[in-house]
Design a protein around this motif. Structure first.
Motif, PDB file in Angstrom:
ATOM      1  N   VAL B 140     -25.228 -10.246 -11.640  1.00 39.75           N
ATOM      2  CA  VAL B 140     -24.000  -9.580 -12.114  1.00 39.75           C
ATOM      3  C   VAL B 140     -23.954  -8.140 -11.594  1.00 39.75           C
ATOM      4  O   VAL B 140     -22.901  -7.656 -11.162  1.00 39.75           O
ATOM      5  N   GLN B 141     -25.076  -7.456 -11.611  1.00 39.76           N
ATOM      6  CA  GLN B 141     -25.105  -6.086 -11.073  1.00 39.76           C
ATOM      7  C   GLN B 141     -24.726  -6.086  -9.596  1.00 39.76           C
ATOM      8  O   GLN B 141     -23.914  -5.279  -9.137  1.00 39.76           O
ATOM      9  N   ALA B 142     -25.343  -7.006  -8.842  1.00 36.26           N
ATOM     10  CA  ALA B 142     -25.074  -7.077  -7.401  1.00 36.26           C
ATOM     11  C   ALA B 142     -23.597  -7.369  -7.147  1.00 36.26           C
ATOM     12  O   ALA B 142     -22.968  -6.773  -6.258  1.00 36.26           O
ATOM     13  N   ALA B 143     -23.026  -8.246  -7.972  1.00 31.42           N
ATOM     14  CA  ALA B 143     -21.614  -8.597  -7.779  1.00 31.42           C
ATOM     15  C   ALA B 143     -20.703  -7.422  -8.106  1.00 31.42           C
ATOM     16  O   ALA B 143     -19.662  -7.226  -7.462  1.00 31.42           O
ATOM     17  N   PHE B 144     -21.051  -6.629  -9.092  1.00 34.31           N
ATOM     18  CA  PHE B 144     -20.242  -5.450  -9.417  1.00 34.31           C
ATOM     19  C   PHE B 144     -20.230  -4.459  -8.250  1.00 34.31           C
ATOM     20  O   PHE B 144     -19.195  -3.861  -7.941  1.00 34.31           O
ATOM     21  N   ILE B 145     -21.372  -4.288  -7.607  1.00 30.44           N
ATOM     22  CA  ILE B 145     -21.416  -3.367  -6.467  1.00 30.44           C
ATOM     23  C   ILE B 145     -20.604  -3.939  -5.305  1.00 30.44           C
ATOM     24  O   ILE B 145     -19.764  -3.264  -4.719  1.00 30.44           O
ATOM     25  N   LYS B 146     -20.816  -5.215  -5.031  1.00 30.35           N
ATOM     26  CA  LYS B 146     -20.128  -5.846  -3.898  1.00 30.35           C
ATOM     27  C   LYS B 146     -18.612  -5.757  -4.052  1.00 30.35           C
ATOM     28  O   LYS B 146     -17.892  -5.508  -3.089  1.00 30.35           O
ATOM     29  N   HIS B 147     -18.122  -5.943  -5.280  1.00 28.85           N
ATOM     30  CA  HIS B 147     -16.674  -6.002  -5.497  1.00 28.85           C
ATOM     31  C   HIS B 147     -16.096  -4.670  -5.973  1.00 28.85           C
ATOM     32  O   HIS B 147     -14.946  -4.609  -6.391  1.00 28.85           O
ATOM     33  N   ASP B 148     -16.911  -3.617  -5.936  1.00 27.31           N
ATOM     34  CA  ASP B 148     -16.409  -2.284  -6.284  1.00 27.31           C
ATOM     35  C   ASP B 148     -15.750  -2.326  -7.674  1.00 27.31           C
ATOM     36  O   ASP B 148     -14.639  -1.850  -7.867  1.00 27.31           O
ATOM     37  N   ALA B 149     -16.496  -2.910  -8.613  1.00 29.15           N
ATOM     38  CA  ALA B 149     -15.894  -3.239  -9.910  1.00 29.15           C
ATOM     39  C   ALA B 149     -15.967  -2.088 -10.908  1.00 29.15           C
ATOM     40  O   ALA B 149     -16.167  -2.297 -12.103  1.00 29.15           O
ATOM     41  N   PHE B 150     -15.847  -0.880 -10.395  1.00 26.64           N
ATOM     42  CA  PHE B 150     -15.846   0.284 -11.289  1.00 26.64           C
ATOM     43  C   PHE B 150     -15.262   1.460 -10.530  1.00 26.64           C
ATOM     44  O   PHE B 150     -15.195   1.459  -9.306  1.00 26.64           O
ATOM     45  N   GLN B 151     -14.816   2.457 -11.296  1.00 26.06           N
ATOM     46  CA  GLN B 151     -14.439   3.708 -10.654  1.00 26.06           C
ATOM     47  C   GLN B 151     -15.310   4.812 -11.232  1.00 26.06           C
ATOM     48  O   GLN B 151     -16.287   5.230 -10.652  1.00 26.06           O
ATOM     49  N   CYS B 152     -15.028   5.236 -12.496  1.00 30.26           N
ATOM     50  CA  CYS B 152     -15.869   6.296 -13.066  1.00 30.26           C
ATOM     51  C   CYS B 152     -17.228   5.769 -13.501  1.00 30.26           C
ATOM     52  O   CYS B 152     -18.190   6.514 -13.597  1.00 30.26           O
ATOM     53  N   GLY B 153     -17.314   4.485 -13.822  1.00 28.26           N
ATOM     54  CA  GLY B 153     -18.598   3.881 -14.145  1.00 28.26           C
ATOM     55  C   GLY B 153     -18.986   3.911 -15.614  1.00 28.26           C
ATOM     56  O   GLY B 153     -20.001   3.325 -16.000  1.00 28.26           O
ATOM     57  N   PHE B 154     -18.191   4.575 -16.442  1.00 27.36           N
ATOM     58  CA  PHE B 154     -18.609   4.733 -17.844  1.00 27.36           C
ATOM     59  C   PHE B 154     -18.653   3.405 -18.591  1.00 27.36           C
ATOM     60  O   PHE B 154     -19.564   3.149 -19.371  1.00 27.36           O
ATOM     61  N   CYS B 155     -17.684   2.542 -18.344  1.00 31.84           N
ATOM     62  CA  CYS B 155     -17.654   1.257 -19.058  1.00 31.84           C
ATOM     63  C   CYS B 155     -18.559   0.225 -18.406  1.00 31.84           C
ATOM     64  O   CYS B 155     -18.752  -0.866 -18.936  1.00 31.84           O
ATOM     65  N   THR B 156     -19.101   0.551 -17.200  1.00 32.80           N
ATOM     66  CA  THR B 156     -19.773  -0.445 -16.377  1.00 32.80           C
ATOM     67  C   THR B 156     -21.000  -1.092 -17.038  1.00 32.80           C
ATOM     68  O   THR B 156     -21.132  -2.325 -17.002  1.00 32.80           O
ATOM     69  N   PRO B 157     -21.893  -0.312 -17.657  1.00 40.59           N
ATOM     70  CA  PRO B 157     -23.026  -0.997 -18.308  1.00 40.59           C
ATOM     71  C   PRO B 157     -22.574  -2.004 -19.355  1.00 40.59           C
ATOM     72  O   PRO B 157     -23.128  -3.113 -19.448  1.00 40.59           O
ATOM     73  N   GLY B 158     -21.563  -1.638 -20.135  1.00 41.23           N
ATOM     74  CA  GLY B 158     -21.042  -2.562 -21.142  1.00 41.23           C
ATOM     75  C   GLY B 158     -20.385  -3.771 -20.498  1.00 41.23           C
ATOM     76  O   GLY B 158     -20.542  -4.904 -20.962  1.00 41.23           O
ATOM     77  N   GLN B 159     -19.645  -3.539 -19.411  1.00 35.10           N
ATOM     78  CA  GLN B 159     -19.008  -4.655 -18.699  1.00 35.10           C
ATOM     79  C   GLN B 159     -20.080  -5.622 -18.188  1.00 35.10           C
ATOM     80  O   GLN B 159     -19.952  -6.850 -18.328  1.00 35.10           O
ATOM     81  N   ILE B 160     -21.125  -5.062 -17.606  1.00 35.02           N
ATOM     82  CA  ILE B 160     -22.166  -5.914 -17.015  1.00 35.02           C
ATOM     83  C   ILE B 160     -22.919  -6.677 -18.101  1.00 35.02           C
ATOM     84  O   ILE B 160     -23.145  -7.897 -17.981  1.00 35.02           O
ATOM     85  N   MET B 161     -23.286  -5.979 -19.174  1.00 38.44           N
ATOM     86  CA  MET B 161     -24.020  -6.672 -20.242  1.00 38.44           C
ATOM     87  C   MET B 161     -23.143  -7.747 -20.881  1.00 38.44           C
ATOM     88  O   MET B 161     -23.607  -8.829 -21.243  1.00 38.44           O
ATOM     89  N   SER B 162     -21.854  -7.445 -21.026  1.00 39.67           N
ATOM     90  CA  SER B 162     -20.941  -8.423 -21.598  1.00 39.67           C
ATOM     91  C   SER B 162     -20.843  -9.648 -20.682  1.00 39.67           C
ATOM     92  O   SER B 162     -20.855 -10.796 -21.136  1.00 39.67           O
ATOM     93  N   ALA B 163     -20.761  -9.389 -19.353  1.00 45.01           N
ATOM     94  CA  ALA B 163     -20.672 -10.500 -18.404  1.00 45.01           C
ATOM     95  C   ALA B 163     -21.938 -11.355 -18.443  1.00 45.01           C
ATOM     96  O   ALA B 163     -21.870 -12.592 -18.404  1.00 45.01           O
ATOM     97  N   VAL B 164     -23.098 -10.706 -18.552  1.00 46.59           N
ATOM     98  CA  VAL B 164     -24.355 -11.463 -18.604  1.00 46.59           C
ATOM     99  C   VAL B 164     -24.360 -12.361 -19.837  1.00 46.59           C
ATOM    100  O   VAL B 164     -24.751 -13.537 -19.771  1.00 46.59           O
ATOM    101  N   GLY B 165     -23.907 -11.811 -20.975  1.00 47.82           N
ATOM    102  CA  GLY B 165     -23.846 -12.620 -22.194  1.00 47.82           C
ATOM    103  C   GLY B 165     -22.807 -13.725 -22.079  1.00 47.82           C
ATOM    104  O   GLY B 165     -23.075 -14.894 -22.407  1.00 47.82           O
ATOM    105  N   PHE B 166     -21.647 -13.368 -21.582  1.00 50.07           N
ATOM    106  CA  PHE B 166     -20.553 -14.337 -21.424  1.00 50.07           C
ATOM    107  C   PHE B 166     -20.982 -15.529 -20.578  1.00 50.07           C
ATOM    108  O   PHE B 166     -20.686 -16.688 -20.896  1.00 50.07           O
ATOM    109  N   LEU B 167     -21.697 -15.248 -19.478  1.00 51.30           N
ATOM    110  CA  LEU B 167     -22.037 -16.323 -18.542  1.00 51.30           C
ATOM    111  C   LEU B 167     -23.076 -17.284 -19.109  1.00 51.30           C
ATOM    112  O   LEU B 167     -23.354 -18.322 -18.517  1.00 51.30           O
TER     113      LEU B 167
END
Lengths: 333, 211
Positions: B140-167
């Motif tokens: 999930v971390q690698a995919a976030f970097i590849k797809h530029d899935a953040f701008q400021c990055g503040f929500c990113t840890p929560g997004q990634i942890m949520s995605a890991v749980g969701f999957l």
């Protein structure tokens, strides 16, 4: 947050003894409502009793009924194969509520007791009879777009926020309680009380009582059911109007019809007039539209929420189309 | 993670804040501890002891055993960030509305802002800092970097942890569920297209190929 003490209990008996010894305490389960309202100082208990470790996490499918422990998470219940097959409306309602994270935390018992999302309830500077009896109701003359069109009083028009309880109402669920006087059961339709002149009292839970679980009678198992929720955004939002519909559908004829409404009433709202329109009759687009209009009967809209009257009727009609499989074209005027 | 935090030389803003807080807190905590004297490994059981306002809680974070002294009011979020020094978990709304504080408890995604830390006694917590294995990023971390899935990055840890749980949840088998499954995480930069693309790709990388 006020300076409360914290303790945990590991048995039901321990929980009951703790709450008897500390009447100013409150129980904590998943925390998704309680911790939020502690932080807002809406709740100011002397003691928080964590009941998260109580052995109330079973879902047991018996011959006559399915029993759900009070600490089963909303997620575990929503994904449980027995629930998705026997009571799809419950699974659908749970998955329409909150977010994945919150559903993992929130318990069945906590969902039954979740507090209203009326903004004045959470705003300590605002008048709110539910939070501070006798202080007035800021919603009556304030912003009341999200408020109740059924079951309100001159003291409170806050909606009950739960989707789950609306589905439970449509399957004649019963709530299992235990307390100083032993165990008892209360039907969903008897558990919640309209605000009247005591809006601080939301249900028939007695002092010192604990919810053990929810019983689902199998008289309703396997019937057609559907939950439809209408809200301002597609996900992670409370209902403006919702409908849980359940019935035996045989040859197009509806029997044992149950219709419950959410987002529009001070308690999970049974739409009996709409049920009567449908009972024993063959589903047709005209009949489902008539049932929707019947669901609007008795509505008392406020300044900002007159739209909810027609919205809830159309929500019921649309949910019935899903239930019966009748194609939903343009609605008759 | 794309932006390593707090590894600069010298006194960081975080260090300065923490020293100030610890100095302020020490005078407060000690009399409390002495007064209540109810420290218990797994948080206080009510029977037989007085309810406690300060105590220690034992749990694991990213596989490491921890035993912080906490208040009954402390959220898991507060304790992760300080004293446990894991600031990757972000405090956004502090009301369970934004998802930026998402962590895993016993493998399930939860909101650490609405979790009293006392309630995770004996449990296993995973934060963004514990996701990578050595230098190998989680898919999930690698995919976030590849797809530029953040701008400021503040929500990113929560997004990634949520995605890991969701999957790991049942509905992740349905590719159409990604947007709904991630709806508990808000992004004010509006990086949603990248986030959906990243979670969709991670879903395939983790073996959800049905539907």
């Amino acid at each position: 947050m006020n300076d409360f003490a914290y303790a945990k209990v590991s048995t039901v008996q321990g929980a009951l003894e703790a709450i008897r010894a500390h009447p100013g305490a409150m129980f904590l389960a998943g925390g998704t409502t309680v911790v939020d309202l502690l932080r807002e100082d809406v709740f100011q208990p002397e003691l928080v009793i964590d009941i998260g470790a109580l052995p109330l996490r079973e879902i047991s499918v018996g011959r006559e009924e399915t029993v759900i422990g009070a600490l089963v998470s909303n997620s575990d219940l929503a994904w449980n194969p027995a629930i998705t097959s026997l009571f799809p409306v419950i699974s659908q309602a749970l998955l329409a509520g909150a977010s994945g994270q919150i559903r993992n935390m929130a318990s069945v018992g906590g969902n039954l007791l979740q507090r209203t999302r009326c903004p004045y309830y959470r705003e300590l500077d605002a008048a709110c009879n539910k939070r501070e009896p006798g202080s007035g109701c800021a919603a009556l003359g304030g912003g009341n777009r999200s408020h109740a069109i059924f079951g309100g009083s001159e003291h409170c028009v806050a909606t009950h926020p739960s989707d789950f309880t609306v589905a439970l109402t449509a399957v004649d669920a019963r709530i299992q309680l235990t307390g100083p006087d032993g165990e008892r059961e209360v039907a969903m339709t008897d558990f919640y009380v309209e605000p009247g002149d005591t809006p601080q009292r939301e249900n028939r839970l007695r002092p010192g009582e604990l919810i053990l679980g929810v019983k689902l009678p199998h008289a309703h198992a396997g019937r057609s059911s559907y939950y439809l929720k209408v809200r301002d955004r597609h996900s992670y939002e409370f209902a403006l109007a919702s409908a849980a519909v359940a019935a035996e559908v045989s040859g197009g004829v509806l029997t044992g019809v149950r219709i419950a409404l959410g987002g529009v009433a001070t308690v999970p709202w049974r739409a009996r007039a709409a049920e009567q329109v449908l009972e024993g009759r063959r589903a047709s687009p005209a009949l489902l539209a008539e049932a929707g209009r019947a669901a609007e009967q008795g509505a008392r809209p406020l300044r900002d929420n007159a739209f909810k009257v027609e919205l809830v009727g159309r929500t019921v009609t649309a949910a019935l189309h899903e239930l019966t499989g009748l194609p939903s074209g343009p609605q008759p005027a | 993670m794309p932006y390593p935090a707090d590894d600069r030389d010298g006194l960081t803003r975080r260090d300065a804040l923490r020293r100030g807080l610890m100095f302020g807190a020490s005078a407060f905590v000690l009399p409390r501890l002495l007064g209540d004297a109810a420290a218990a490994e797994a948080g206080p059981e009510l029977t037989g002891v007085q309810p406690a306002k300060e105590f220690t809680v034992a749990f694991t974070v990213n596989g490491r055993q921890v035993n912080p002294t906490v208040s009954g009011r402390s959220s898991l979020l507060e304790v992760l960030r300080d004293p446990l020094d894991l600031p990757g978990t972000k405090r956004g709304c502090d009301h369970g509305q934004c998802g930026s504080c998402t962590v895993l408890v016993d493998g399930h995604r939860v909101l650490s802002c609405l979790t009293l830390v006392a309630s995770v006694a004996g449990k296993s917590v995973t934060t963004i800092e514990g996701l990578a294995e050595g230098t190998e990023l989680h898919p999930v971390q690698a995919a976030f970097i590849k797809h530029d899935a953040f701008q400021c990055g503040f929500c990113t840890p929560g997004q990634i942890m949520s995605a890991v749980g969701f999957l790991k949840e049942p509905w992740a088998a349905d590719s159409a569920s990604v947007r709904e499954g991630m709806s508990g995480n808000l992004c004010r930069c509006g990086a949603y297209c990248g986030i959906v693309a990243a979670v969709t790709e991670a879903r395939q990388a983790l073996g959800h190929r049905r539907a």
